[in-house]
Scaffold this motif. Structure first.
Motif, PDB file in Angstrom:
ATOM      1  N   ILE A 224       0.842  -1.191   0.000  1.00  0.00           N
ATOM      2  CA  ILE A 224       0.000   0.000   0.000  1.00  0.00           C
ATOM      3  C   ILE A 224       0.882   1.248   0.000  1.00  0.00           C
ATOM      4  CG2 ILE A 224      -1.739   1.290   1.296  1.00  0.00           C
ATOM      5  CD1 ILE A 224      -2.777  -1.243  -0.004  1.00  0.00           C
ATOM      6  N   ASP A 225       0.599   2.184  -0.865  1.00  0.00           N
ATOM      7  CA  ASP A 225       1.277   3.496  -0.938  1.00  0.00           C
ATOM      8  C   ASP A 225       2.736   3.405  -1.361  1.00  0.00           C
ATOM      9  OD1 ASP A 225      -1.039   4.776  -0.097  1.00  0.00           O
ATOM     10  OD2 ASP A 225      -0.521   4.567   2.022  1.00  0.00           O
ATOM     11  N   VAL A 226       3.241   2.232  -1.688  1.00  0.00           N
ATOM     12  CA  VAL A 226       4.631   2.107  -2.138  1.00  0.00           C
ATOM     13  C   VAL A 226       4.626   1.321  -3.442  1.00  0.00           C
ATOM     14  CG1 VAL A 226       6.953   1.312  -1.592  1.00  0.00           C
ATOM     15  CG2 VAL A 226       5.465   2.139   0.240  1.00  0.00           C
ATOM     16  N   PRO A 227       4.833   1.964  -4.583  1.00  0.00           N
ATOM     17  CA  PRO A 227       4.766   1.257  -5.876  1.00  0.00           C
ATOM     18  C   PRO A 227       6.049   0.481  -6.151  1.00  0.00           C
ATOM     19  CG  PRO A 227       5.287   3.556  -6.225  1.00  0.00           C
ATOM     20  CD  PRO A 227       5.077   3.401  -4.743  1.00  0.00           C
ATOM     21  N   GLU A 228       6.355  -0.455  -5.315  1.00  0.00           N
ATOM     22  CA  GLU A 228       7.582  -1.237  -5.467  1.00  0.00           C
ATOM     23  C   GLU A 228       7.249  -2.710  -5.311  1.00  0.00           C
ATOM     24  OE1 GLU A 228      11.809  -1.314  -6.114  1.00  0.00           O
ATOM     25  OE2 GLU A 228      10.338   0.309  -6.190  1.00  0.00           O
ATOM     26  N   LYS A 229       7.726  -3.524  -6.233  1.00  0.00           N
ATOM     27  CA  LYS A 229       7.487  -4.960  -6.171  1.00  0.00           C
ATOM     28  C   LYS A 229       8.521  -5.615  -5.264  1.00  0.00           C
ATOM     29  CE  LYS A 229       6.793  -9.036  -9.090  1.00  0.00           C
ATOM     30  NZ  LYS A 229       6.802  -9.564 -10.476  1.00  0.00           N
ATOM     31  N   VAL A 230       8.046  -6.451  -4.361  1.00  0.00           N
ATOM     32  CA  VAL A 230       8.935  -7.133  -3.426  1.00  0.00           C
ATOM     33  C   VAL A 230       9.477  -8.399  -4.085  1.00  0.00           C
ATOM     34  CG1 VAL A 230       9.152  -8.094  -1.107  1.00  0.00           C
ATOM     35  CG2 VAL A 230       7.514  -6.267  -1.539  1.00  0.00           C
ATOM     36  N   ALA A 231      10.761  -8.647  -3.921  1.00  0.00           N
ATOM     37  CA  ALA A 231      11.365  -9.879  -4.440  1.00  0.00           C
ATOM     38  C   ALA A 231      11.022 -11.034  -3.507  1.00  0.00           C
ATOM     39  CB  ALA A 231      12.886  -9.719  -4.546  1.00  0.00           C
ATOM     40  N   ASP A 232      10.349 -12.056  -4.021  1.00  0.00           N
ATOM     41  CA  ASP A 232       9.947 -13.238  -3.239  1.00  0.00           C
ATOM     42  C   ASP A 232       9.270 -12.845  -1.925  1.00  0.00           C
ATOM     43  OD1 ASP A 232      10.782 -15.050  -5.100  1.00  0.00           O
ATOM     44  OD2 ASP A 232      12.730 -15.419  -4.173  1.00  0.00           O
ATOM     45  N   PRO A 233       8.142 -12.132  -1.981  1.00  0.00           N
ATOM     46  CA  PRO A 233       7.493 -11.689  -0.739  1.00  0.00           C
ATOM     47  C   PRO A 233       7.046 -12.835   0.157  1.00  0.00           C
ATOM     48  CG  PRO A 233       6.049 -11.372  -2.627  1.00  0.00           C
ATOM     49  CD  PRO A 233       7.387 -11.742  -3.179  1.00  0.00           C
ATOM     50  N   GLY A 234       6.633 -13.964  -0.448  1.00  0.00           N
ATOM     51  CA  GLY A 234       6.208 -15.095   0.366  1.00  0.00           C
ATOM     52  C   GLY A 234       7.342 -15.669   1.185  1.00  0.00           C
ATOM     53  N   VAL A 235       8.520 -15.759   0.592  1.00  0.00           N
ATOM     54  CA  VAL A 235       9.688 -16.266   1.310  1.00  0.00           C
ATOM     55  C   VAL A 235      10.055 -15.313   2.447  1.00  0.00           C
ATOM     56  CG1 VAL A 235      12.134 -16.840   1.117  1.00  0.00           C
ATOM     57  CG2 VAL A 235      10.545 -17.499  -0.706  1.00  0.00           C
ATOM     58  N   LEU A 236      10.070 -14.007   2.159  1.00  0.00           N
ATOM     59  CA  LEU A 236      10.383 -13.035   3.207  1.00  0.00           C
ATOM     60  C   LEU A 236       9.362 -13.109   4.335  1.00  0.00           C
ATOM     61  CD1 LEU A 236      11.894 -10.683   4.431  1.00  0.00           C
ATOM     62  CD2 LEU A 236      10.636  -9.130   2.926  1.00  0.00           C
ATOM     63  N   ALA A 237       8.078 -13.207   3.999  1.00  0.00           N
ATOM     64  CA  ALA A 237       7.045 -13.288   5.037  1.00  0.00           C
ATOM     65  C   ALA A 237       7.255 -14.510   5.919  1.00  0.00           C
ATOM     66  CB  ALA A 237       5.660 -13.312   4.394  1.00  0.00           C
ATOM     67  N   PHE A 238       7.568 -15.664   5.298  1.00  0.00           N
ATOM     68  CA  PHE A 238       7.773 -16.875   6.088  1.00  0.00           C
ATOM     69  C   PHE A 238       8.999 -16.742   6.997  1.00  0.00           C
ATOM     70  CE2 PHE A 238      10.236 -20.792   6.492  1.00  0.00           C
ATOM     71  CZ  PHE A 238       9.373 -21.519   7.299  1.00  0.00           C
ATOM     72  N   GLU A 239      10.119 -16.314   6.450  1.00  0.00           N
ATOM     73  CA  GLU A 239      11.338 -16.226   7.257  1.00  0.00           C
ATOM     74  C   GLU A 239      11.202 -15.164   8.337  1.00  0.00           C
ATOM     75  OE1 GLU A 239      14.966 -16.070   5.199  1.00  0.00           O
ATOM     76  OE2 GLU A 239      14.615 -17.938   4.120  1.00  0.00           O
ATOM     77  N   TRP A 240      10.514 -14.083   8.018  1.00  0.00           N
ATOM     78  CA  TRP A 240      10.286 -13.031   9.005  1.00  0.00           C
ATOM     79  C   TRP A 240       9.393 -13.547  10.130  1.00  0.00           C
ATOM     80  CZ3 TRP A 240       9.303  -7.404   6.933  1.00  0.00           C
ATOM     81  CH2 TRP A 240       9.625  -6.485   7.925  1.00  0.00           C
ATOM     82  N   ALA A 241       8.340 -14.270   9.774  1.00  0.00           N
ATOM     83  CA  ALA A 241       7.451 -14.839  10.793  1.00  0.00           C
ATOM     84  C   ALA A 241       8.192 -15.840  11.671  1.00  0.00           C
ATOM     85  CB  ALA A 241       6.247 -15.502  10.120  1.00  0.00           C
ATOM     86  N   ALA A 242       9.069 -16.640  11.058  1.00  0.00           N
ATOM     87  CA  ALA A 242       9.855 -17.596  11.841  1.00  0.00           C
ATOM     88  C   ALA A 242      10.768 -16.865  12.809  1.00  0.00           C
ATOM     89  CB  ALA A 242      10.669 -18.491  10.907  1.00  0.00           C
ATOM     90  N   ALA A 243      11.416 -15.790  12.347  1.00  0.00           N
ATOM     91  CA  ALA A 243      12.294 -15.018  13.220  1.00  0.00           C
ATOM     92  C   ALA A 243      11.511 -14.324  14.327  1.00  0.00           C
ATOM     93  CB  ALA A 243      13.061 -13.986  12.402  1.00  0.00           C
ATOM     94  N   ALA A 244      10.239 -14.009  14.068  1.00  0.00           N
ATOM     95  CA  ALA A 244       9.399 -13.337  15.068  1.00  0.00           C
ATOM     96  C   ALA A 244       8.789 -14.313  16.062  1.00  0.00           C
ATOM     97  CB  ALA A 244       8.292 -12.551  14.365  1.00  0.00           C
ATOM     98  N   GLY A 245       9.106 -15.604  15.940  1.00  0.00           N
ATOM     99  CA  GLY A 245       8.630 -16.581  16.916  1.00  0.00           C
ATOM    100  C   GLY A 245       7.219 -17.061  16.698  1.00  0.00           C
ATOM    101  N   MET A 246       6.720 -17.024  15.447  1.00  0.00           N
ATOM    102  CA  MET A 246       5.352 -17.438  15.176  1.00  0.00           C
ATOM    103  C   MET A 246       5.233 -18.919  14.845  1.00  0.00           C
ATOM    104  SD  MET A 246       4.391 -14.042  12.944  1.00  0.00           S
ATOM    105  CE  MET A 246       2.861 -14.680  12.292  1.00  0.00           C
ATOM    106  N   PHE A 247       6.366 -19.633  14.738  1.00  0.00           N
ATOM    107  CA  PHE A 247       6.358 -21.057  14.412  1.00  0.00           C
ATOM    108  C   PHE A 247       7.139 -21.839  15.462  1.00  0.00           C
ATOM    109  CE2 PHE A 247       6.600 -19.175   9.946  1.00  0.00           C
ATOM    110  CZ  PHE A 247       5.229 -19.085   9.845  1.00  0.00           C
ATOM    111  N   ARG A 248       6.854 -23.151  15.499  1.00  0.00           N
ATOM    112  CA  ARG A 248       7.596 -24.074  16.360  1.00  0.00           C
ATOM    113  C   ARG A 248       8.339 -25.067  15.475  1.00  0.00           C
ATOM    114  NH1 ARG A 248       4.167 -27.301  18.019  1.00  0.00           N
ATOM    115  NH2 ARG A 248       2.336 -26.406  17.004  1.00  0.00           N
ATOM    116  N   PRO A 249       9.675 -25.091  15.541  1.00  0.00           N
ATOM    117  CA  PRO A 249      10.413 -26.093  14.749  1.00  0.00           C
ATOM    118  C   PRO A 249      10.318 -27.476  15.395  1.00  0.00           C
ATOM    119  CG  PRO A 249      11.936 -24.691  15.974  1.00  0.00           C
ATOM    120  CD  PRO A 249      10.565 -24.166  16.246  1.00  0.00           C
TER     121      PRO A 249
END
Length: 708
Positions: A224-249
């Motif tokens: 929103i409000d930023v006309p920039e395409k993210v490179a592999d947004p799904g991968v970033l979202a997953f790794e970011w969520a893992a780093a934020a403690g949202m998953f259990r390995p």
């Protein structure tokens, strides 16, 4: 996952446990840098006081000011990141990028001063020397942590009055609402709750899961409000969520936590939490997307931190991406080499712009200033993080922000979304669209997930009613009630013993005698409350440990379709597994239970998502061999090219030698269509006369078979 930042007690205990892993001389030396030792004081007592000193602000302030400039700068940067755990190689890189290219020396000073501590020791051996510890763990594996209280003091001391007094001019800016990445992290949490994400031994994504994340249209929705395409947004979202403690390995798989309980309540608290977690993302690059490396550390985290620190020197003044990239190009050890040839032409300005537009601006750390070229500066939230300014005022609240449609879709306007509402909706409704107005779907599966996570039907309806602009439609309320009723009909037994009988009559007899309490299937009974049955009244032929690997318990007949069950080796899970692949056959006398593979059952299995490889793995685990050729015919037959019928003649020769000669002789080999066996060849009908004539020339008579 590390303990919460605010939980100083847990971090203090962690410091104390780490001091126990030091050899006594080193433990005394480090503790003595923090507290004044007394004559005859035990090493344990000294370590207790040193650990408690981590939260003593005046003492920590003095110890930080006593440090040389290099270690003090490094500690300040760690404090500004809000990330308490760092890889040693990253800290060495960070120190060099900040202008102190002294290798391990600045970090060693912090370790010896008791302001940073190792997270682990190789083989749990006592640490006698920090240089030896680092050499034993290695650049890629060694990591350290800092007590959050120490990190907070380093920020306060290192911020400086010039940064505190600097204020940004109120010029027009463009930025997001801070919800772009929280929404994507909530969506990827839902995806992982439905299907865990597998990692390789090298802690990289499996190809199947990587493709799934890269192809996810919801996670790739425009910012929103930023006309920039993210490179592999799904991968970033997953790794970011893992780093934020949202998953259990769990055994190389990431499983979603039951609730998004690690999310702080307020927007600024959540963004601070995600800001700190970003520095643990290791395999994502702003231009390349997913970019893992076995031999080098990603420059993304360290370069980003240096960028923000540079912007804090002049928080009210905008800088171009080229201005911000220049110091990284000159001083960051790995930044230039990590760039592509195209990105290196501008000395990394495109890399910097991509990072700021796709991460920093949506996270509200940085603002974009209008003009050409566009410039960047810290936002009010960024100045709170890096310049010691007060936390910004919370956004305006709009509690009534959603509408529940009669088709069970929920339309949510972003102006009223808050971290608690995002987390609550994610527990029982599926995210379908992320944009200025977001869309969720109420369905049976997500409702079950919500109820399993501890929600109630009343709680779900209350959430919708409290935030809805108009009442929830009656048909949707009825749907939720029906879905909840179905789940409530399921009885959960925390502990129980399952007993499998040979015949339904045996089970009925056990029920009448009270050996089992409940009849689950025609052959399986359940004892209530975990009570064991009277085993002396039962003739047991085996028991099962369901944490162990599946046991080979099936035998396949020569027809490749009939499956016999070994009652001694079979377990109760087999019934559910084999029912998806084969039909049961009538039980005859005391013979084993039998099933038969059919085209219908195998077709249903493949339609439900089971691939041929998965079928092979199951058959290997249960029979010792992959799926039979007959079974493979049922699975692959409809997908291959159609067979072709041909009219040919079969010639059966009297010996292998004659057959070999005919196949080799140039006069006859061109007449042979195929060799079917040692003495059998196949020819086309029109070549029969010619073959007869050629063989007659060498004295071999070709006779026709006599009709029967």
């Amino acid at each position: 996952m590390p303990p919460p930042i605010a939980d100083y007690t847990t971090w203090t205990e962690r410091v104390r446990e780490t001091l126990d892993r030091y050899a006594e001389p080193l433990s005394r030396a480090v503790s003595a840098r923090l507290v004044q030792p007394k004559i005859g004081q035990t090493v344990e007592d000294l370590a207790d006081k040193a650990a408690a000193t981590q939260t003593n602000a005046p003492v920590i302030d003095r110890r930080i000011r006593e440090l040389p400039e290099g270690p003090q700068t490094l500690l300040r940067l760690v404090g500004l990141s809000r990330q308490p755990i760092w890889n040693v190689g990253q800290l060495i890189t960070l120190s060099a990028a900040a202008g102190h290219a002294d290798g391990f020396a600045p970090l060693q000073s912090l370790l010896e001063a008791g302001l940073i501590f190792p997270t682990q020791t190789p083989g749990n051996a006592p640490i006698t020397d920090f240089t030896a510890w680092f050499g034993g763990a290695g650049m890629l594996a060694a990591s350290v942590f800092v007590h959050p209280a120490v990190a907070a003091r380093s920020r306060e001391i290192g911020t400086g009055e010039d940064r505190k007094k600097a204020r940004a001019a109120p010029t027009p800016t463009a930025g997001g609402d801070g919800l772009d990445w929280p929404l994507r992290l909530a969506a990827v949490w839902q995806r992982t709750r439905q299907l865990p994400v597998k990692m390789t031994q090298a802690k990289l994504l499996f190809k199947r899961d990587l493709t799934r994340l890269q192809a996810d249209d919801l996670l790739a929705a425009p910012l929103i409000d930023v006309p920039e395409k993210v490179a592999d947004p799904g991968v970033l979202a997953f790794e970011w969520a893992a780093a934020a403690g949202m998953f259990r390995p769990i055994e190389m798989e990431y499983h979603a936590d039951a609730v998004l309980g690690s999310w702080p309540a307020g927007l600024w608290a959540l963004l601070t939490h995600l800001f700190a977690a970003f520095f643990q993302v290791e395999t994502w690059d702003p231009l390349k997307g997913y970019a893992p490396s076995d031999t080098a550390l990603s420059p993304t985290a360290t370069a980003a931190l240096i960028l923000f620190d540079q912007m804090a020197l002049t928080p009210g003044k905008g800088k171009t991406a080229a201005d911000l990239a220049a110091p990284l190009w000159d001083r960051h050890p790995s930044f230039p080499s990590a760039l592509s040839r195209e990105a290196a032409k501008t000395q990394g300005a495109g890399w910097v712009e991509a990072l700021l537009l796709t991460v920093a601006v949506p996270l509200r750390v940085v603002e974009v200033q209008a003009g050409e070229p566009r410039t960047f500066r810290l936002s009010d939230f960024g100045r709170y993080l890096f310049c010691g300014e007060p936390e910004p005022q919370p956004p305006a609240a709009f509690p009534q922000t959603l509408m529940v449609q009669p088709n069970a879709e929920v339309l949510v306007y972003r102006q009223g979304l808050t971290p608690p509402l995002i987390a609550e909706l994610s527990r029982f409704a599926a995210w379908k669209q992320i944009g200025p107005a977001c869309t969720l779907e109420l369905n049976a599966e997500e409702t079950y997930h919500g109820l399993e996570s501890g929600l109630t039907l009343a709680g779900i309806k209350q959430t919708l009613d409290r935030h809805a602009m108009r009442p929830v439609p009656n048909n949707v309320a009825d749907l939720l009630r029906r879905w909840a009723d179905k789940r409530e009909r399921i009885t959960v037994y925390p502990t129980a013993t399952l007993v499998e009988f040979t015949t339904p009559a045996d089970l009925d007899l056990a029920l009448s005698r009270g050996l089992v309490a409940i009849k689950l299937t025609d052959l399986i009974g359940l004892t209530a409350d975990g009570r064991e049955p009277e085993f002396k009244a039962l003739r047991l032929i085996g028991n099962r440990e369901y944490d162990a690997k599946p046991v080979k318990c099936l035998t396949i007949a020569d027809d490749g379709l009939t499956i016999a069950v070994d009652p001694v080796q079979a377990d109760l899970l087999l019934e559910a597994e084999i029912a998806r692949l084969a039909e049961p056959l009538p039980v005859t006398g005391n013979g084993p239970r039998q099933f038969r593979l059919t085209p219908r059952t195998l077709r249903q299995a493949t339609e439900q998502g089971q691939s041929l490889d998965e079928l092979d793995r199951w058959f290997v685990s249960r029979t010792g061999n992959p799926l039979t050729p007959a079974g493979r015919l049922f699975v692959t037959g409809p997908t291959v090219s159609s067979p072709v019928t041909e009219t040919c003649r079969i010639v059966r020769l009297s010996s292998v030698e004659i057959a070999d000669g005919i196949v080799q002789w140039p006069e006859t080999c061109g007449l042979i269509l195929d060799r079917l066996g040692p003495t059998v060849v196949m020819i086309e009908e029109e070549n029969l006369t010619r073959l007869r004539e050629v063989l007659a020339e060498i004295g071999v008579q070709l006779k026709d078979s006599q009709p029967t």
